[in-house]
Design a protein around this motif. Structure first.
Motif, PDB file in Angstrom:
ATOM      1  N   GLY A 109      -0.917  17.944   6.515  1.00 48.03           N
ATOM      2  CA  GLY A 109       0.355  18.088   5.831  1.00 48.03           C
ATOM      3  C   GLY A 109       1.073  16.808   5.489  1.00 48.03           C
ATOM      4  O   GLY A 109       2.133  16.830   4.864  1.00 48.03           O
ATOM      5  N   ARG A 110       0.498  15.648   5.859  1.00 50.95           N
ATOM      6  CA  ARG A 110       1.190  14.382   5.587  1.00 50.95           C
ATOM      7  C   ARG A 110       1.233  14.031   4.108  1.00 50.95           C
ATOM      8  O   ARG A 110       1.988  13.162   3.687  1.00 50.95           O
ATOM      9  N   CYS A 111       0.406  14.673   3.316  1.00 51.58           N
ATOM     10  CA  CYS A 111       0.356  14.375   1.886  1.00 51.58           C
ATOM     11  C   CYS A 111       0.650  15.629   1.061  1.00 51.58           C
ATOM     12  O   CYS A 111       0.143  15.786  -0.054  1.00 51.58           O
TER      13      CYS A 111
ATOM     14  N   MET B 119       0.851  -1.191   0.000  1.00 47.68           N
ATOM     15  CA  MET B 119       0.000   0.000   0.000  1.00 47.68           C
ATOM     16  C   MET B 119       0.888   1.244   0.000  1.00 47.68           C
ATOM     17  O   MET B 119       1.517   1.578   0.997  1.00 47.68           O
ATOM     18  N   ASP B 120       0.940   1.908  -1.138  1.00 47.14           N
ATOM     19  CA  ASP B 120       1.620   3.193  -1.258  1.00 47.14           C
ATOM     20  C   ASP B 120       0.581   4.315  -1.196  1.00 47.14           C
ATOM     21  O   ASP B 120      -0.622   4.074  -1.332  1.00 47.14           O
ATOM     22  N   ILE B 121       1.061   5.536  -1.012  1.00 49.07           N
ATOM     23  CA  ILE B 121       0.170   6.668  -0.792  1.00 49.07           C
ATOM     24  C   ILE B 121       0.095   7.549  -2.035  1.00 49.07           C
ATOM     25  O   ILE B 121       1.120   7.922  -2.603  1.00 49.07           O
TER      26      ILE B 121
ATOM     27  N   THR C 279      -7.826  13.709  -1.111  1.00 44.01           N
ATOM     28  CA  THR C 279      -7.071  12.580  -0.583  1.00 44.01           C
ATOM     29  C   THR C 279      -7.218  12.417   0.928  1.00 44.01           C
ATOM     30  O   THR C 279      -7.066  11.319   1.460  1.00 44.01           O
ATOM     31  N   TYR C 280      -7.540  13.489   1.649  1.00 43.92           N
ATOM     32  CA  TYR C 280      -7.716  13.425   3.101  1.00 43.92           C
ATOM     33  C   TYR C 280      -9.128  12.992   3.504  1.00 43.92           C
ATOM     34  O   TYR C 280      -9.350  12.626   4.659  1.00 43.92           O
ATOM     35  N   VAL C 281     -10.060  13.049   2.588  1.00 41.29           N
ATOM     36  CA  VAL C 281     -11.461  12.759   2.894  1.00 41.29           C
ATOM     37  C   VAL C 281     -11.940  11.479   2.220  1.00 41.29           C
ATOM     38  O   VAL C 281     -12.565  10.622   2.857  1.00 41.29           O
ATOM     39  N   HIS C 282     -11.667  11.342   0.931  1.00 39.32           N
ATOM     40  CA  HIS C 282     -12.207  10.225   0.151  1.00 39.32           C
ATOM     41  C   HIS C 282     -11.225   9.053   0.131  1.00 39.32           C
ATOM     42  O   HIS C 282     -10.075   9.213  -0.298  1.00 39.32           O
ATOM     43  N   PRO C 283     -11.654   7.869   0.572  1.00 38.77           N
ATOM     44  CA  PRO C 283     -10.786   6.694   0.559  1.00 38.77           C
ATOM     45  C   PRO C 283     -10.718   6.093  -0.848  1.00 38.77           C
ATOM     46  O   PRO C 283     -11.303   5.049  -1.132  1.00 38.77           O
ATOM     47  N   TYR C 284      -9.990   6.756  -1.719  1.00 39.62           N
ATOM     48  CA  TYR C 284      -9.957   6.263  -3.098  1.00 39.62           C
ATOM     49  C   TYR C 284      -8.787   5.310  -3.327  1.00 39.62           C
ATOM     50  O   TYR C 284      -7.787   5.323  -2.634  1.00 39.62           O
ATOM     51  N   VAL C 285      -8.959   4.447  -4.341  1.00 40.66           N
ATOM     52  CA  VAL C 285      -7.953   3.465  -4.733  1.00 40.66           C
ATOM     53  C   VAL C 285      -7.468   3.803  -6.138  1.00 40.66           C
ATOM     54  O   VAL C 285      -8.268   4.153  -7.010  1.00 40.66           O
ATOM     55  N   VAL C 286      -6.164   3.708  -6.351  1.00 42.16           N
ATOM     56  CA  VAL C 286      -5.584   3.865  -7.684  1.00 42.16           C
ATOM     57  C   VAL C 286      -5.555   2.472  -8.308  1.00 42.16           C
ATOM     58  O   VAL C 286      -4.850   1.581  -7.834  1.00 42.16           O
ATOM     59  N   PHE C 287      -6.330   2.290  -9.371  1.00 41.97           N
ATOM     60  CA  PHE C 287      -6.543   0.951  -9.932  1.00 41.97           C
ATOM     61  C   PHE C 287      -6.534   1.065 -11.449  1.00 41.97           C
ATOM     62  O   PHE C 287      -7.151   1.969 -12.018  1.00 41.97           O
ATOM     63  N   GLY C 288      -5.855   0.144 -12.116  1.00 45.26           N
ATOM     64  CA  GLY C 288      -5.705   0.238 -13.566  1.00 45.26           C
ATOM     65  C   GLY C 288      -4.430   0.981 -13.929  1.00 45.26           C
ATOM     66  O   GLY C 288      -3.931   1.799 -13.157  1.00 45.26           O
ATOM     67  N   ASN C 289      -3.885   0.686 -15.118  1.00 46.86           N
ATOM     68  CA  ASN C 289      -2.633   1.291 -15.573  1.00 46.86           C
ATOM     69  C   ASN C 289      -2.764   1.784 -17.002  1.00 46.86           C
ATOM     70  O   ASN C 289      -3.251   1.057 -17.874  1.00 46.86           O
ATOM     71  N   SER C 290      -2.320   3.007 -17.214  1.00 48.83           N
ATOM     72  CA  SER C 290      -2.326   3.580 -18.556  1.00 48.83           C
ATOM     73  C   SER C 290      -0.928   4.084 -18.884  1.00 48.83           C
ATOM     74  O   SER C 290      -0.086   4.257 -17.999  1.00 48.83           O
ATOM     75  N   GLY C 291      -0.674   4.340 -20.167  1.00 50.90           N
ATOM     76  CA  GLY C 291       0.635   4.839 -20.580  1.00 50.90           C
ATOM     77  C   GLY C 291       0.885   4.559 -22.046  1.00 50.90           C
ATOM     78  O   GLY C 291       0.250   3.689 -22.646  1.00 50.90           O
TER      79      GLY C 291
ATOM     80  N   SER D  93      -5.461   6.699  -1.359  1.00 48.98           N
ATOM     81  CA  SER D  93      -5.428   8.030  -0.764  1.00 48.98           C
ATOM     82  C   SER D  93      -4.910   7.953   0.670  1.00 48.98           C
ATOM     83  O   SER D  93      -4.943   6.905   1.311  1.00 48.98           O
ATOM     84  N   ILE D  94      -4.466   9.088   1.177  1.00 50.50           N
ATOM     85  CA  ILE D  94      -3.955   9.134   2.545  1.00 50.50           C
ATOM     86  C   ILE D  94      -5.054   8.803   3.556  1.00 50.50           C
ATOM     87  O   ILE D  94      -4.794   8.219   4.611  1.00 50.50           O
TER      88      ILE D  94
END
Length: 307
Positions: free
Chosen positions: A118-120, A103-105, A150-162, A214-215
């Motif tokens: 300020g942590r993010c 789990m990265d931030i 990022t401080y309120v919504h518990p979102y996930v980074v999912f999927g990869n583009s590039g 998210s943080i």
């Protein structure tokens, strides 16, 4: 060997009452990663699924796309997996050999508000972007916010583009996962957070990475030692995305304009519970043992315990 001593009725009745009380306590007081951030206990069927994946050498039921990194200095053995390649109901990350993901931030999107400590901040997150992937969808809801916080919504980074030559990509929408749909994140220690699919991994780094949140979500699992440059390194976090339009809370199904994490998390719990309940018994077919406290007794694992 002497015969076993029968359990006396008063002792048996006390055990039944104690068991029922423990069930009620677990339901009323969910586990917490941080004293100020709500986190749920893991439902039995999802817990079975989690442990089945952790105990299997081949912990990916059906591989949709592989070659991703969960750790910068690790190997590219993480894959997007599903329960059914033809009609998937879930997509999850697996690192193979009984591992899952770390789990990265991710600090992208809007910042500020009462929980911004300020942590993010920009200085602590070298790949900070001022927008999430689905900002336009949020704005179309017209709910008073311009993007996820990022401080309120518990979102996930999912999927990869590039578009870099040879860059590994994966688009969850091709398998029925929709933007801003509810996801389930299981952290070790019987902790579960309902998140939102709120961002995607780009090609701004050296490797196609997975396992960012998210943080707010990271804090719920691990506490306030999580920062924009300090995540959780264990490869035992489970990310589950659900397919179908019924996994999307939409404009009115979540408190998008919430000022704090707990308020938003509670607004998606009902939908998250329904999505988890529809999951099958487990990756390896382990029998699900469910428990309900009912007037007069407890029904647990197929046994009725009268009170």
């Amino acid at each position: 060997m002497s015969p076993a001593t029968p359990i006396r009725e008063p002792t048996l009745r006390l055990c039944r009452w104690t068991y029922a009380a423990l069930l009620l306590f677990c339901a009323a007081f969910p586990a917490r990663g941080d004293s100020s951030f709500l986190v749920n206990t893991v439902p039995q069927n999802l817990d079975n699924f989690y442990h089945d994946l952790r105990e299997r050498v081949a912990s990916c039921q059906h591989n949709l796309a592989g070659g991703f990194y969960s750790v910068d200095n690790g190997t590219n053995t993480t894959s997007y997996c599903t329960n059914d390649p033809h009609r998937p109901s879930i997509i999850y990350l697996s690192g193979g050999n009984g591992t899952l993901s770390n789990m990265d931030i991710d600090c992208d999107g809007v910042q500020g508000g009462s929980q911004d400590d300020g942590r993010c901040s920009l200085g602590r997150s070298p790949d900070y972007q001022d927008a999430t992937a689905f900002r336009d969808v949020i704005q179309s809801y017209n709910v008073g916010i311009s993007d996820l916080n990022t401080y309120v919504h518990p979102y996930v980074v999912f999927g990869n583009s590039g578009s870099k030559p040879g860059w590994r990509t994966f688009d969850p929408t091709e398998y029925g996962v929709r933007p801003l749909s509810v996801m389930a994140v299981v952290c070790p220690g019987n902790k579960m957070v309902y998140g939102i699919w709120g961002d995607t991994n780009g090609d701004d780094g050296d490797k196609p990475m997975v396992g960012e949140v998210s943080i707010a979500l990271a804090t719920a699992c691990w506490g306030k030692n999580m920062t924009g440059d300090n995540g959780y390194d264990g490869m035992d976090v489970l990310y589950v995305a659900f397919t179908g339009k019924d996994a999307v809370p939409g404009k009115n199904g979540a408190d998008w304009a919430a000022k704090d994490y707990d308020t938003f998390e509670r607004s998606i719990q009902g939908l998250g519970d329904k999505l988890v309940q529809r999951m099958r018994a487990g990756a390896g077919g382990r029998k699900v043992t469910s428990s309900w406290v009912v007037a007069g007794g407890v029904f647990a694992g197929g046994l009725w315990l009268a009170l």
